[in-house]
Motif scaffolding. Structure first.
Motif, PDB file in Angstrom:
ATOM      1  N   GLU A 344       4.216  -4.819   8.567  1.00 22.11           N
ATOM      2  CA  GLU A 344       4.591  -4.570   7.178  1.00 22.11           C
ATOM      3  C   GLU A 344       3.400  -4.789   6.249  1.00 22.11           C
ATOM      4  OE1 GLU A 344       8.350  -3.056   6.035  1.00 22.11           O
ATOM      5  OE2 GLU A 344       7.587  -3.810   7.916  1.00 22.11           O
ATOM      6  N   TRP A 345       2.643  -5.846   6.507  1.00 14.56           N
ATOM      7  CA  TRP A 345       1.503  -6.128   5.642  1.00 14.56           C
ATOM      8  C   TRP A 345       0.401  -5.093   5.793  1.00 14.56           C
ATOM      9  CZ3 TRP A 345       1.242  -9.056   1.513  1.00 14.56           C
ATOM     10  CH2 TRP A 345       2.213 -10.040   1.328  1.00 14.56           C
ATOM     11  N   SER A 346       0.370  -4.391   6.917  1.00 10.61           N
ATOM     12  CA  SER A 346      -0.628  -3.329   7.075  1.00 10.61           C
ATOM     13  C   SER A 346      -0.349  -2.156   6.139  1.00 10.61           C
ATOM     14  CB  SER A 346      -0.666  -2.843   8.532  1.00 10.61           C
ATOM     15  OG  SER A 346       0.509  -2.125   8.855  1.00 10.61           O
ATOM     16  N   LEU A 347       0.894  -2.057   5.637  1.00 12.94           N
ATOM     17  CA  LEU A 347       1.256  -0.938   4.773  1.00 12.94           C
ATOM     18  C   LEU A 347       0.586  -1.011   3.402  1.00 12.94           C
ATOM     19  CD1 LEU A 347       5.099  -0.678   5.509  1.00 12.94           C
ATOM     20  CD2 LEU A 347       3.219   0.521   6.625  1.00 12.94           C
ATOM     21  N   VAL A 348       0.061  -2.170   3.031  1.00 19.06           N
ATOM     22  CA  VAL A 348      -0.569  -2.299   1.714  1.00 19.06           C
ATOM     23  C   VAL A 348      -2.059  -1.993   1.760  1.00 19.06           C
ATOM     24  CG1 VAL A 348       1.119  -4.065   1.118  1.00 19.06           C
ATOM     25  CG2 VAL A 348      -1.149  -4.763   1.853  1.00 19.06           C
ATOM     26  N   ARG A 349      -2.579  -1.686   2.944  1.00 21.87           N
ATOM     27  CA  ARG A 349      -4.005  -1.367   3.063  1.00 21.87           C
ATOM     28  C   ARG A 349      -4.333  -0.122   2.233  1.00 21.87           C
ATOM     29  NH1 ARG A 349      -5.553  -3.557   8.242  1.00 21.87           N
ATOM     30  NH2 ARG A 349      -7.469  -2.327   8.290  1.00 21.87           N
ATOM     31  N   ARG A 350      -5.487  -0.148   1.619  1.00 26.89           N
ATOM     32  CA  ARG A 350      -5.877   0.907   0.682  1.00 26.89           C
ATOM     33  C   ARG A 350      -7.309   1.323   0.946  1.00 26.89           C
ATOM     34  NH1 ARG A 350      -6.029  -0.225  -5.862  1.00 26.89           N
ATOM     35  NH2 ARG A 350      -6.776   1.824  -6.540  1.00 26.89           N
ATOM     36  N   HIS A 351      -7.554   2.619   0.907  1.00 28.20           N
ATOM     37  CA  HIS A 351      -8.930   3.102   1.018  1.00 28.20           C
ATOM     38  C   HIS A 351      -9.534   3.175  -0.378  1.00 28.20           C
ATOM     39  CE1 HIS A 351     -12.340   5.836   1.830  1.00 28.20           C
ATOM     40  NE2 HIS A 351     -12.335   5.216   2.989  1.00 28.20           N
ATOM     41  N   PRO A 352     -10.829   2.870  -0.528  1.00 25.34           N
ATOM     42  CA  PRO A 352     -11.454   2.912  -1.856  1.00 25.34           C
ATOM     43  C   PRO A 352     -11.330   4.256  -2.568  1.00 25.34           C
ATOM     44  CG  PRO A 352     -12.887   1.778  -0.313  1.00 25.34           C
ATOM     45  CD  PRO A 352     -11.757   2.344   0.494  1.00 25.34           C
ATOM     46  N   SER A 353     -11.163   5.337  -1.809  1.00 24.68           N
ATOM     47  CA  SER A 353     -11.029   6.650  -2.452  1.00 24.68           C
ATOM     48  C   SER A 353      -9.699   6.808  -3.177  1.00 24.68           C
ATOM     49  CB  SER A 353     -11.177   7.756  -1.400  1.00 24.68           C
ATOM     50  OG  SER A 353     -10.129   7.702  -0.447  1.00 24.68           O
ATOM     51  N   GLU A 354      -8.741   5.938  -2.890  1.00 25.33           N
ATOM     52  CA  GLU A 354      -7.445   6.000  -3.579  1.00 25.33           C
ATOM     53  C   GLU A 354      -7.597   5.320  -4.940  1.00 25.33           C
ATOM     54  OE1 GLU A 354      -3.868   5.618  -0.740  1.00 25.33           O
ATOM     55  OE2 GLU A 354      -5.413   4.404   0.228  1.00 25.33           O
ATOM     56  N   THR A 355      -7.857   6.113  -5.964  1.00 28.04           N
ATOM     57  CA  THR A 355      -8.185   5.560  -7.276  1.00 28.04           C
ATOM     58  C   THR A 355      -6.981   4.932  -7.976  1.00 28.04           C
ATOM     59  OG1 THR A 355      -7.872   7.763  -8.232  1.00 28.04           O
ATOM     60  CG2 THR A 355     -10.117   7.129  -7.637  1.00 28.04           C
ATOM     61  N   THR A 356      -5.787   5.438  -7.716  1.00 25.05           N
ATOM     62  CA  THR A 356      -4.557   4.846  -8.255  1.00 25.05           C
ATOM     63  C   THR A 356      -3.600   4.661  -7.091  1.00 25.05           C
ATOM     64  OG1 THR A 356      -4.867   6.002 -10.357  1.00 25.05           O
ATOM     65  CG2 THR A 356      -2.695   5.081  -9.925  1.00 25.05           C
ATOM     66  N   PHE A 357      -3.354   3.404  -6.730  1.00 25.04           N
ATOM     67  CA  PHE A 357      -2.601   3.109  -5.511  1.00 25.04           C
ATOM     68  C   PHE A 357      -1.495   2.099  -5.788  1.00 25.04           C
ATOM     69  CE2 PHE A 357      -2.006   0.238  -1.854  1.00 25.04           C
ATOM     70  CZ  PHE A 357      -1.511   1.136  -0.916  1.00 25.04           C
ATOM     71  N   GLY A 358      -0.324   2.346  -5.210  1.00 24.58           N
ATOM     72  CA  GLY A 358       0.794   1.427  -5.358  1.00 24.58           C
ATOM     73  C   GLY A 358       1.438   1.082  -4.034  1.00 24.58           C
ATOM     74  N   VAL A 359       2.269   0.062  -4.076  1.00 23.92           N
ATOM     75  CA  VAL A 359       3.036  -0.389  -2.914  1.00 23.92           C
ATOM     76  C   VAL A 359       4.505  -0.179  -3.216  1.00 23.92           C
ATOM     77  CG1 VAL A 359       3.668  -2.397  -1.512  1.00 23.92           C
ATOM     78  CG2 VAL A 359       1.297  -2.099  -2.259  1.00 23.92           C
ATOM     79  N   GLN A 360       5.254   0.362  -2.258  1.00 21.75           N
ATOM     80  CA  GLN A 360       6.688   0.544  -2.469  1.00 21.75           C
ATOM     81  C   GLN A 360       7.480  -0.499  -1.692  1.00 21.75           C
ATOM     82  OE1 GLN A 360       9.283   3.808  -0.830  1.00 21.75           O
ATOM     83  NE2 GLN A 360       9.385   4.429  -2.980  1.00 21.75           N
ATOM     84  N   LEU A 361       8.423  -1.140  -2.365  1.00 20.16           N
ATOM     85  CA  LEU A 361       9.265  -2.168  -1.765  1.00 20.16           C
ATOM     86  C   LEU A 361      10.715  -1.714  -1.712  1.00 20.16           C
ATOM     87  CD1 LEU A 361       8.108  -5.556  -3.360  1.00 20.16           C
ATOM     88  CD2 LEU A 361       7.568  -4.660  -1.100  1.00 20.16           C
ATOM     89  N   ALA A 362      11.392  -2.097  -0.644  1.00 15.97           N
ATOM     90  CA  ALA A 362      12.831  -1.887  -0.529  1.00 15.97           C
ATOM     91  C   ALA A 362      13.494  -3.232  -0.287  1.00 15.97           C
ATOM     92  CB  ALA A 362      13.160  -0.924   0.617  1.00 15.97           C
ATOM     93  N   GLY A 363      14.551  -3.494  -0.998  1.00 14.96           N
ATOM     94  CA  GLY A 363      15.286  -4.745  -0.853  1.00 14.96           C
ATOM     95  C   GLY A 363      16.513  -4.712  -1.732  1.00 14.96           C
ATOM     96  N   SER A 364      17.388  -5.677  -1.552  1.00 16.96           N
ATOM     97  CA  SER A 364      18.662  -5.646  -2.273  1.00 16.96           C
ATOM     98  C   SER A 364      18.904  -6.882  -3.131  1.00 16.96           C
ATOM     99  CB  SER A 364      19.820  -5.504  -1.275  1.00 16.96           C
ATOM    100  OG  SER A 364      19.854  -6.615  -0.383  1.00 16.96           O
ATOM    101  N   LYS A 365      17.989  -7.866  -3.073  1.00 18.80           N
ATOM    102  CA  LYS A 365      18.255  -9.119  -3.772  1.00 18.80           C
ATOM    103  C   LYS A 365      17.008  -9.604  -4.515  1.00 18.80           C
ATOM    104  CE  LYS A 365      21.383 -10.607  -0.064  1.00 18.80           C
ATOM    105  NZ  LYS A 365      21.601 -11.629   0.990  1.00 18.80           N
ATOM    106  N   PRO A 366      17.213 -10.239  -5.683  1.00 17.63           N
ATOM    107  CA  PRO A 366      16.074 -10.869  -6.353  1.00 17.63           C
ATOM    108  C   PRO A 366      15.407 -11.932  -5.482  1.00 17.63           C
ATOM    109  CG  PRO A 366      17.950 -10.724  -7.842  1.00 17.63           C
ATOM    110  CD  PRO A 366      18.451 -10.338  -6.486  1.00 17.63           C
ATOM    111  N   SER A 367      16.188 -12.579  -4.625  1.00 15.74           N
ATOM    112  CA  SER A 367      15.648 -13.669  -3.804  1.00 15.74           C
ATOM    113  C   SER A 367      14.665 -13.192  -2.747  1.00 15.74           C
ATOM    114  CB  SER A 367      16.792 -14.430  -3.125  1.00 15.74           C
ATOM    115  OG  SER A 367      17.555 -13.554  -2.307  1.00 15.74           O
ATOM    116  N   THR A 368      14.605 -11.877  -2.488  1.00 16.52           N
ATOM    117  CA  THR A 368      13.598 -11.342  -1.564  1.00 16.52           C
ATOM    118  C   THR A 368      12.574 -10.467  -2.285  1.00 16.52           C
ATOM    119  OG1 THR A 368      15.015  -9.452  -0.997  1.00 16.52           O
ATOM    120  CG2 THR A 368      15.141 -11.390   0.418  1.00 16.52           C
TER     121      THR A 368
END
Length: 664
Positions: A344-368
């Protein structure tokens, strides 16, 4: 010139390119998105079920077996392919191994090199051709005289070495001949290009690599989360106070008001910023206000959708090279981030050429969701431009947990999640991706979207023009997208708020599709998903406002570039080569669906048109249009060498299971 008569919903291929009146099976994009398991539909050489071999056909499954195969494509097993004799990675890089004789990997370099498969040669773009064998190369193999080095090809080039001046896989690299030489004593040594290493390391080194210490703290449940702890405590107090103030159980509307008031009261509290030590109780900071958040000026920019499995870093890097301005990592589960899943943590890896990059999260509770956001903001404050909340994923596995599109019917819970994540992320904006609604005929986004921007202060809203129930069975509803845009803009005007970017999505497959929908709906841009998978050059088309009749050779060059990007990301050893092969075949399982516009009687092509059996303008174009998964493997072998005998590829789409390994 004669004109072919095509049934409605089919690609209008010119008569001279038609092979027969037979039409290809329609690609099942619902299956590709993860709704269908292929277990039970493979031959006897396929996967096992609960450890027992599947004997082929439609074998009746027990209740336990049915339960075990539920979920996203569980029949697709992709085990790592490794060297028969594995060399210790420390020794492979010229270092000493602290485990010595107790190390479970070999330290015998001569034996390893003798058993190692022959080096692969990545052909240059200049060697590609439109006729078989499609890759023409001079035989530049230069094996050393000694038998121990017979696996080396000194005429090859290593993508990692070419990009960074060194190869992190050392002697394990399958392109070893590019950066290994024998010294005067006959010892094989690794070569490093110090000038290139110092010159381009910063521009090519991947970003957002989580530290081992952070993963350790997460596993031990000791990672500090001061913002989350304060926020959840405030919600608890607010809910207790509202419950004590009522004599009778609240109705549905009252419950939502109670929860939302809790979210609002929590948002006004004073907490410490995540970057401070937990014992600095005398220097609290005020939470970042919406006006202090980074504003997202995205109007006119192209946006590659977050795509599960296929939206990996090499594919995003390819799309950036073709004109994508905004990229987002694959959907990650908040619960998996909190349990320190390396995948899961590998999904946040970013290449420098990605000038605008985001992470998408899925979950159902504020506690997570809130603690995950806090950790992301703390670990990668300068490496993430936005965090997107997935309110659109339709697959059962996600929906049943209350995540994804299930949040569309839980606005109170969504409000709490957004408020907490917004505080935890500091100046990093929160964005939301959603669908029109959950059930057909019951669109709800026109009510939800104005609240997202005015009440909860999200930085950007993306609306996919289908309900969760529709999946891909109907065309996207762009008329409803316009209705939602108008509702948001009206609310913003009434309250004097600055406009937030709104992106639409659904069925965009050409420059004319893109710009006509932008003009007719008022969206700031269109998030492109399937269109980019089938034709990644769609971003070039959009930027240049034209339809590109790309040649087969140009398409093969993009395949080569993807392979190169995959090797630099996944690695150039045997495991990395075949991981790259797997994801390259995943990409080809979408690419083959492209019908070259030079073969069409009318333009533009449409994403949902069913293609007839056709031939290309040359043999390479015909090969690239093959629905046979074995042909995709053959294409991968042009750049990654022969596939191991034990390796096979099972497509995500059921209709693409044309090869023998997926019949049944």
């Amino acid at each position: 010139m004669a004109t072919a008569t095509h049934p409605p919903g089919t690609a209008p291929v010119k008569p001279e390119f038609l092979l027969s009146s037979v039409y290809r099976p329609a690609a099942d994009d619902d299956a590709a998105e993860g709704a269908t398991s292929h277990v039970g539909n493979t031959t006897s050489t396929g996967p096992t079920i609960d450890g027992e071999p599947n004997q082929g056909g439609r074998k009746k499954l027990s209740k336990e077996q049915k339960k075990a195969q539920r979920g996203a494509n569980k029949g697709r097993r992709f085990g790592k392919v490794r060297d028969e004799l594995e060399l210790c990675w420390r020794v492979a890089n010229g270092a000493m191994c602290e485990y010595g004789a107790e190390c479970r990997f070999t330290h015998d370099i001569p034996s390893y090199l003798a058993a190692k498969p022959r080096d692969i040669r990545l052909p240059p773009a200049s060697s590609l051709a439109t006729a078989p064998p499609f890759v023409f190369t001079d035989d530049t193999d230069q094996p050393a005289a000694e038998g121990d080095l017979s696996s080396l090809n000194f005429g090859t080039t290593c993508p990692c070495f070419e990009e960074a001046g060194e190869c992190r896989l050392g002697l394990k690299c399958r392109f070893l001949g590019a950066h290994a030489r024998k010294d005067e004593n006959g010892v094989l040594t690794l070569v490093t290009d110090e000038e290139k290493k110092s010159r381009i390391a910063l521009t090519n080194s991947e970003l957002n690599q989580v530290s081992a210490e952070a993963l350790k703290l997460l596993r031990q449940r000791k990672y500090p989360r001061p913002i989350t702890d304060a926020y959840l405590k405030e919600l608890e107090i607010a809910n207790q106070a509202s419950t004590e103030g009522k004599d009778a159980p609240a109705g549905e509307g009252e419950k939502e008001d109670t929860i939302e008031s809790g979210a609002q009261s929590a948002e006004t509290a004073i907490t410490k910023r995540a970057g401070e030590a937990t014992d600095q109780t005398d220097t609290p900071d005020v939470p970042t206000r919406f006006s202090e958040k980074k504003r997202l000026h995205w109007s006119g920019k192209t946006y590659l959708a977050p795509l599960t499995t296929v939206g990996n870093l090499p594919f995003r890097r390819l799309c950036v090279s073709l004109g994508a301005d905004i990229t987002c990592g694959e959907m990650g589960l908040a619960t998996s981030f909190l349990t320190a899943s390396r995948e899961e943590w590998s999904l946040v890896r970013r290449h420098p050429s990605e000038t605008t990059f985001g992470v998408q999260l899925a979950g159902s509770k504020p506690s997570t969701m809130v603690p995950t956001a806090e950790i992301l903001g703390r670990e990668f404050a300068g490496g993430i431009d936005f965090v997107d909340i997935n309110c659109g994923c339709p697959i059962d596995l996600v929906f049943r947990t209350g995540s994804g599109s299930a949040l569309l019917d839980a606005p109170a819970k969504l409000g709490k999640i957004i408020a907490g994540m917004s505080r935890a992320l500091g100046e990093i904006p929160v964005t939301v991706k959603l669908r029109t609604g959950v059930k057909d005929g019951r669109n709800t986004s026109h009510k939800l979207m104005p609240r997202l921007s005015s009440e909860w202060g999200v930085g950007c809203i993306t609306l996919h023009g289908r309900t969760r129930q529709q999946r891909y069975t109907k065309l996207a509803d762009w008329g409803y997208i316009k209705q939602c845009v108008d509702a948001v803009r009206a609310r913003e005007a009434d309250e004097g708020l600055p406009p937030v970017p709104i992106f639409g999505g659904g069925d965009c497959f050409s420059s004319s599709d893109y710009w006509s929908n932008v003009d007719s709906t008022g969206v700031d841009g269109i998030m492109i998903g399937r269109g980019a998978l089938i034709k990644p050059w769609i971003f070039t088309e959009v930027k240049e406002r034209r339809e590109w009749d790309i040649s087969s050779r140009e398409r093969l060059e993009l395949v080569r570039k993807y392979a190169e990007f995959g090797l630099t990301h996944f690695g150039t050893d045997t495991a990395g080569v075949n991981t790259t092969r797997r994801y390259l075949c995943e990409a080809l399982s979408f690419n083959y669906r492209y019908v070259p516009i030079g073969l069409l009687e009318r333009l533009p092509g449409r994403i949902n048109d069913r293609a007839p059996a056709f031939k290309g303008r040359d043999e390479l174009e015909t090969l690239l249009a093959s629905p046979n998964s074995q042909d995709w493997v053959k294409i991968s072998e042009m750049f990654l060498g022969p596939a191991p005998e034990t390796w096979s590829f099972t497509p995500k789409h059921k209709s693409n299971a044309y090869g023998e390994e997926a019949q049944g």
